[in-house]
Design an enzyme around this catalytic site. Structure first.
Site, PDB file in Angstrom:
ATOM      1  CG  ASP A  21      48.183  36.343  38.549  1.00 24.84           C
ATOM      2  OD1 ASP A  21      47.528  37.371  38.264  1.00 24.84           O
ATOM      3  OD2 ASP A  21      49.233  36.010  37.959  1.00 24.84           O
ATOM      4  CG  ASN A  69      49.681  44.752  41.369  1.00 29.21           C
ATOM      5  OD1 ASN A  69      49.385  43.981  42.265  1.00 29.21           O
ATOM      6  ND2 ASN A  69      50.030  44.314  40.164  1.00 29.21           N
TER       7      ASN A  69
HETATM    8  C1  IPE Z   1      51.090  39.410  41.539  1.00 28.21           C
HETATM    9  O1  IPE Z   1      50.260  39.356  40.419  1.00 28.21           O
HETATM   10  C2  IPE Z   1      50.548  40.390  42.520  1.00 28.21           C
HETATM   11  C3  IPE Z   1      49.249  40.043  43.098  1.00 28.21           C
HETATM   12  C4  IPE Z   1      48.607  38.922  42.950  1.00 28.21           C
HETATM   13  C5  IPE Z   1      48.696  41.052  43.943  1.00 28.21           C
HETATM   14  P1  IPE Z   1      50.610  40.170  39.094  1.00 28.21           P
HETATM   15  O2  IPE Z   1      49.593  39.796  38.087  1.00 28.21           O
HETATM   16  O3  IPE Z   1      50.748  41.612  39.395  1.00 28.21           O
HETATM   17  O4  IPE Z   1      52.044  39.587  38.741  1.00 28.21           O
HETATM   18  P2  IPE Z   1      52.872  39.566  37.377  1.00 28.21           P
HETATM   19  O5  IPE Z   1      53.012  40.993  36.947  1.00 28.21           O
HETATM   20  O6  IPE Z   1      52.085  38.781  36.397  1.00 28.21           O
HETATM   21  O7  IPE Z   1      54.161  38.915  37.740  1.00 28.21           O
HETATM   22  C1  IPE Z   2      45.345  39.458  40.322  1.00 28.96           C
HETATM   23  O1  IPE Z   2      44.717  39.403  39.077  1.00 28.96           O
HETATM   24  C2  IPE Z   2      44.883  40.622  41.147  1.00 28.96           C
HETATM   25  C3  IPE Z   2      45.851  41.712  41.271  1.00 28.96           C
HETATM   26  C4  IPE Z   2      47.079  41.692  40.846  1.00 28.96           C
HETATM   27  C5  IPE Z   2      45.385  42.923  41.932  1.00 28.96           C
HETATM   28  P1  IPE Z   2      45.284  40.180  37.837  1.00 28.96           P
HETATM   29  O2  IPE Z   2      44.648  41.516  37.786  1.00 28.96           O
HETATM   30  O3  IPE Z   2      46.773  40.189  37.827  1.00 28.96           O
HETATM   31  O4  IPE Z   2      44.738  39.291  36.638  1.00 28.96           O
HETATM   32  P2  IPE Z   2      45.489  38.900  35.299  1.00 28.96           P
HETATM   33  O5  IPE Z   2      46.808  38.342  35.670  1.00 28.96           O
HETATM   34  O6  IPE Z   2      45.613  40.164  34.509  1.00 28.96           O
HETATM   35  O7  IPE Z   2      44.596  37.897  34.646  1.00 28.96           O
HETATM   36 MG    MG Z   3      48.162  38.942  37.064  1.00 26.26          MG
END
Ligand code: IPE
Ligand code: IPE
Ligand code: MG
Length: 247
Positions: A21, A69
């Site tokens: 993340d 996602n």
């Molecule tokens: C969790 O990250 C899913 C992945 C790392 C693929 P998100 O960024 O989507 O999670 P939330 O929405 O902050 O819980």
């Molecule tokens: C994790 O990074 C990757 C995926 C969930 C695909 P994020 O895209 O959630 O990054 P933040 O949480 O917005 O910084």
């Molecule tokens: Mg995220």
């Protein structure tokens, strides 16, 4: 002394799962589009896979794209799918060279056709590799997985190929998409968020949890070593007393 040097090689976790993340925030911090964060995230995947081979971690499961996602803006979803296809194309020769077996958990049928085909092709090609098992969670969520497993079991009971008495924990584990994979020993989440976000709810029952503020693109071999050293300092009691565990 670096964390890498502090790892006890006799007690390395067999399975490390990571909620990768912070890609978006990593990019934003530098005034860049979120896309660049995802791109940098792919490089981190490559480095952490190599580090697992070096540390002798047998299974590395990475949460790459959750069921939730799909609700992100279409441009971001499309960009992620393109990145995925490009990464598989580019990395397959190195996966072969490094003896890495690619596996997947999740609803692959929901991916764009070319992404699903590329992925399945790479899984087939690497299926006899005996090094690190790189498990990508794609279009994955734990509730999706548990719901699916429940449906399969109900169907088998209804058709008479299974009886209610056959339902036990082991059988349930075998009904999950992770059926060939041992439960994670260590779960890492990067970027400072303290939640599980629908990841491996069944399988994480006794995993050790490790949270770090580091954004995923900055998570490197030394950061992984730090998490492993922290893990090695814990006592896994599985409900027993410390005395029992140590006798
Ligand atoms: C969790 O990250 C899913 C992945 C790392 C693929 P998100 O960024 O989507 O999670 P939330 O929405 O902050 O819980
Ligand atoms: C994790 O990074 C990757 C995926 C969930 C695909 P994020 O895209 O959630 O990054 P933040 O949480 O917005 O910084
Ligand atoms: Mg995220």
């Amino acid at each position: 002394m670096s964390y890498i040097e502090q790892i006890d090689k006799t007690r390395v976790p067999q399975h490390v799962a990571i909620i990768m993340d912070g890609n978006g925030r990593w990019a934003k911090k530098q005034g860049l589009n979120r896309f660049f964060g995802h791109q940098a995230g792919v490089t981190a995947v490559r480095k952490i896979t190599e580090a697992c081979a070096e540390f002798d971690v047998k299974y590395l499961t990475l949460y790459a794209f959750s069921t939730e996602n799909w609700n992100r803006p279409k441009e971001e979803v499309d960009a992620l799918m393109t990145l995925l296809v490009d990464a598989i194309e580019r990395e397959t020769p190195d996966l072969m060279k490094n003896n890495v077996r690619l596996r997947a958990i999740g609803d692959l049928a929901r991916l764009p056709k070319n992404a699903e085909d590329k992925f399945r092709g790479c899984m087939r090609l690497t299926e006899n590799n005996t090094g690190v098992n790189l498990v990508l969670a794609l279009s994955y969520s734990s509730r999706w997985e548990i719901t699916n497993a429940t449906r399969q079991i109900a169907k088998a009971v209804k058709e008479g190929s299974m009886s209610i008495d056959d339902i036990n924990e082991e059988m349930l584990s075998k009904s999950m998409t992770t059926c060939e994979i041992p439960d994670p020993d260590l779960l890492i989440r990067t970027s400072g968020e303290l939640r599980i976000s629908n990841f491996l709810l069944w399988q994480l029952a006794y995993a050790e949890l490790y949270f770090t503020d580091v954004y995923w693109p900055d998570f490197d071999k030394e950061q992984l070593a730090k998490a492993i050293v922290d893990y090695q300092g814990r006592e896994r009691r599985y409900g027993m007393t410390s005395e029992q565990v140590n006798s």
